[in-house]
Enzyme design. Structure first.
Site, PDB file in Angstrom:
ATOM      1  N   GLY A 227       0.813  -1.210   0.000  1.00  0.00           N
ATOM      2  CA  GLY A 227       0.000   0.000   0.000  1.00  0.00           C
ATOM      3  C   GLY A 227       0.841   1.252   0.000  1.00  0.00           C
ATOM      4  N   GLU A 449      -8.800  33.307  -7.124  1.00  0.00           N
ATOM      5  CA  GLU A 449      -9.423  32.325  -6.223  1.00  0.00           C
ATOM      6  C   GLU A 449     -10.947  32.380  -6.314  1.00  0.00           C
ATOM      7  OE1 GLU A 449      -7.813  29.991  -5.029  1.00  0.00           O
ATOM      8  OE2 GLU A 449      -5.817  30.835  -5.351  1.00  0.00           O
TER       9      GLU A 449
HETATM   10 ZN    ZN Z   1      -5.722  28.449  -9.041  1.00  0.00          ZN
END
Ligand code: ZN
Ligand code: ADP
Ligand code: MG
Length: 653
Positions: A227, A449
């Protein structure tokens, strides 16, 4: 350093320790002990018994002494004498005279006191002397960097009774020391229920090898824990040993591979020899891919590694499995392992240890939260939802970061805010105080953003925005938009993937739309978008052009999973075009959404520029025109929002 000298200095130190102990004992003993105990000869003892003077007798098998007393309470007098070997009737005589006798010391508090004082003074001195010796040895070792190499494994370190490491003195340098108790059980591993279930059988085998033998069942000699890093493979192996209560030999694959040909093979031999002596036990080889790499892989051959691997294969065939030796291996690169290691009778069992799902993450957080003082109203569920793809190690790190932050803030307990901040620290790095964005840059980052956030919010299948910030992070991010899924889901539809692409394009699209200019700020978005689009084409069969044809092969599934193309050159070119088309479609989609919401984009970006960090809730309220009445604000941000809402009103009129 040569072995003989080392042994001599060890012996010297132990002798000094013993001498110090003896001196202490003789100094301390008389004052507290012999004062009241008179030594008599055996015949006196016998006659005193005969005269019914003796009130209690205690035999000490080891010292061959008899302690006894006459009288009771304050008037008691204590004696001792040497046992007389010829006297076979002692017990009979004592019973005849009704003298109580036992094999425990006659209660003489003073003699106990002697030992207590000895312990108080003697043990620290013993510890000091031994400690000094160890330190000395370590120093010499690091100075000379001798031929022994970093092979010593102080397995006992860190656990109670951790002197286990001392067991290996004076023998071959290639030494692995068994850890008597790992101190870890299945209770310490959370969210790996399938793996635990597969390991239960090994535990029961180690507990009762006979039961399996009598039926004729052969148990796997080896199991491979496979894993991604940090999912608890090492932890699980220790837990198996802890559950079964057997010794644990722990060695990393890299420890076998040494400079000199033949050393690794010798170590393997030594390891299995010891395991055979200590059986039932567990031999754990961590990162086994370092020794077990496919022998034909690559051009560079490594004689030493090959010899070591061959020795390992031989040992695994050879050991007597009825005794209960189980070899556990751990790796995150199972695809590179030599086939010979994987055939039945060797590591024939493969136990996947995957990244935890939502429930698993919550369980792991809960487990580690137990070690830390937390506010009573902590909601770990939110943290678990905010951390898809995090490993157990990441999660335990998050809890620890939160605790560190609580200390920094001078608080006694960890708060929810600490945890949220810790998630960001682990994902995006620490806040970077030194980077101060100019107002112009802040503006650009804000629009970028908010661009992401609006594209996410405007599409149906996107996870809700939970936080937007333009505070720079040490990872290099100048700001980011966090989305947290309400629930975990395992299938991603083509529509969702396309929407995700659009969200990734949202930042750059916003810059283009507002500033008619683009910046480097989108580089990470571009990388992620390209990777997603490429996977859609080559792995998920989501492009109309190629349909369900696998065009890539995943490498190192557990280490990021890069894919290599498996197709002709011509197809590779077509794939590139297809990937470009997908990203461009998403880009246009993002531009369209942002144009439709241009007023919101201005309003929110200005708000973010002033506040620097806003919550998902604030964002959604502004986005849906619900106002921010009950969310407290700073004066400055109010000014900016009111201005923005005026624009909004204008639009409506
Ligand atoms: Zn970005
Ligand atoms: P691996 O060997 O798979 O790389 P480790 O076993 O060394 O990972 O895990 C590192 C640490 O992460 C552990 O010591 C433990 O604190 C934490 N951890 C990882 N997985 C789990 C889990 N499933 N449950 C609890 N703690 C875990
Ligand atoms: Mg490990």
């Amino acid at each position: 350093m040569n072995q003989k000298k080392k042994r001599q200095s060890m012996i010297l130190y132990v002798l000094i320790a013993i001498a110090v102990l003896l001196v202490l004992r003789t100094v301390v003993y008389p004052t507290f002990d012999t004062q009241k105990v008179s030594e008599v000869d055996y015949s006196t003892f016998v006659s005193m018994v005969g005269d019914n003077q003796v009130t209690q007798v205690q035999l000490d098998e080891n010292n061959k002494t008899i302690s006894f007393k006459t009288g009771d309470g304050d008037s008691a007098t204590y004696y001792k004498t040497n046992q007389f070997p010829g006297d076979t009737d002692l017990v009979k005589r004592l019973t005849e005279h009704n003298v109580p006798f036992s094999a425990e010391p006659v209660q003489n508090s003073n003699s106990n006191l002697g030992w207590i004082v000895l312990m108080i003074y003697g043990l620290p001195i013993l510890a000091l002397v031994l400690g000094g010796w160890l330190l000395n040895r370590q120093l010499k070792k690091s100075m000379t960097d001798d031929d022994e190499g970093p092979s010593m494994n102080f397995g006992g370190g860190g656990f109670p009774g951790g002197f286990g490491g001392l067991g290996g003195f004076g023998k071959s340098g290639a030494k692995v020391v068994a850890q008597k108790a790992t101190g870890v059980t299945f209770k310490d591993v959370a969210g790996q229920d399938e793996a635990k279930e597969s390991l239960e059988e090994i535990v029961s085998f180690l507990e009762k090898p006979k039961r399996y033998e009598s039926i004729g069942a052969k148990l796997p000699r080896g199991a491979l824990l496979v894993g991604p890093p940090g999912t608890g493979k090492t932890l699980l192996a220790k837990a198996v040993a802890g559950e079964a209560g057997v010794p644990f030999f722990n060695i990393a694959g890299s420890e076998f591979v040494e400079m000199f040909v033949g050393r690794g093979a010798a170590k393997v031999r030594d390891l299995f020899k010891q395991a055979n002596e200590k059986a039932p036990c567990i031999v754990f080889i961590d990162e086994i891919d370092t020794v077990g790499k496919r022998r034909d892989a690559g051009l560079t051959t490594n004689d030493e590694r090959e010899q070591t691997l061959n020795q390992l294969l031989t040992e695994m065939d050879g050991f007597d499995n009825h005794k209960g030796i189980v070899v556990l291996g751990a790796t995150n690169r199972p695809d590179t392992l030599d086939q010979a290691l994987l055939r039945p009778g060797r590591f024939d069992r493969r136990i996947p240890v995957e990244l935890p799902d939502l429930a698993g993450r919550k369980a792991i957080l809960l487990l580690h939260a137990n070690d830390v003082k937390m506010d009573s109203d902590i909601d770990l569920d939110i943290i678990a939802r905010a951390t898809p793809g995090a490993s157990g190690a990441d999660l335990s790190n998050i809890i620890n970061e939160a605790a560190l932050r609580a200390v920094r803030m001078g608080r006694q307990k960890v708060s929810q805010e600490d945890l949220t901040e810790a998630v960001e620290v682990v994902i995006a790095g620490e806040k970077r105080k030194s980077t101060v964005l100019s107002e112009e840059e802040k503006k650009i980052v804000s629009y970028h953003e908010i661009g992401h956030a609006i594209v996410a919010a405007a599409q149906k299948k996107q996870a809700p925005v939970s936080k937007i910030t333009i505070v720079p992070r040490t990872s290099g991010a100048l700001g980011y938009t966090m989305q947290v899924e309400e629930d975990e889901h395992f299938l991603v539809s083509k529509q969702e993937a396309m929407e995700q692409l659009s969200v990734l394009c949202g930042g750059r699209a916003s810059e283009e739309l507002i500033f008619k200019e683009i910046t480097t700020g989108a580089s990470n978005d571009i990388e992620r978008a390209t990777k997603l689009a490429r996977n859609m084409v080559t792995q998920y069969g989501m492009s109309d052009k190629f349909g369900m044809v696998a065009l890539g092969e995943i490498n190192n599934r557990y280490l990021g999973g890069n894919s290599d193309l498996v197709c002709s050159e011509g197809t590779a070119q077509e794939i590139d075009i297809e990937v470009q088309n997908l990203v461009e479609t998403a880009h246009q989609n993002a531009l369209r959404i942002l144009k439709e919401n241009q007023f919101k984009l201005h309003e929110l970006a200005r708000y973010l520029q002033v506040k620097e960090t806003i919550t998902g809730e604030e964002f959604m309220r502004l986005f849906k025109n619900e106002g921010l009445k009950d969310i407290p604000q700073t004066g400055a941000s109010q000014a900016s929002t009111s201005q923005a809402s005026e624009t909004e009103k204008d639009k409506k009129q």
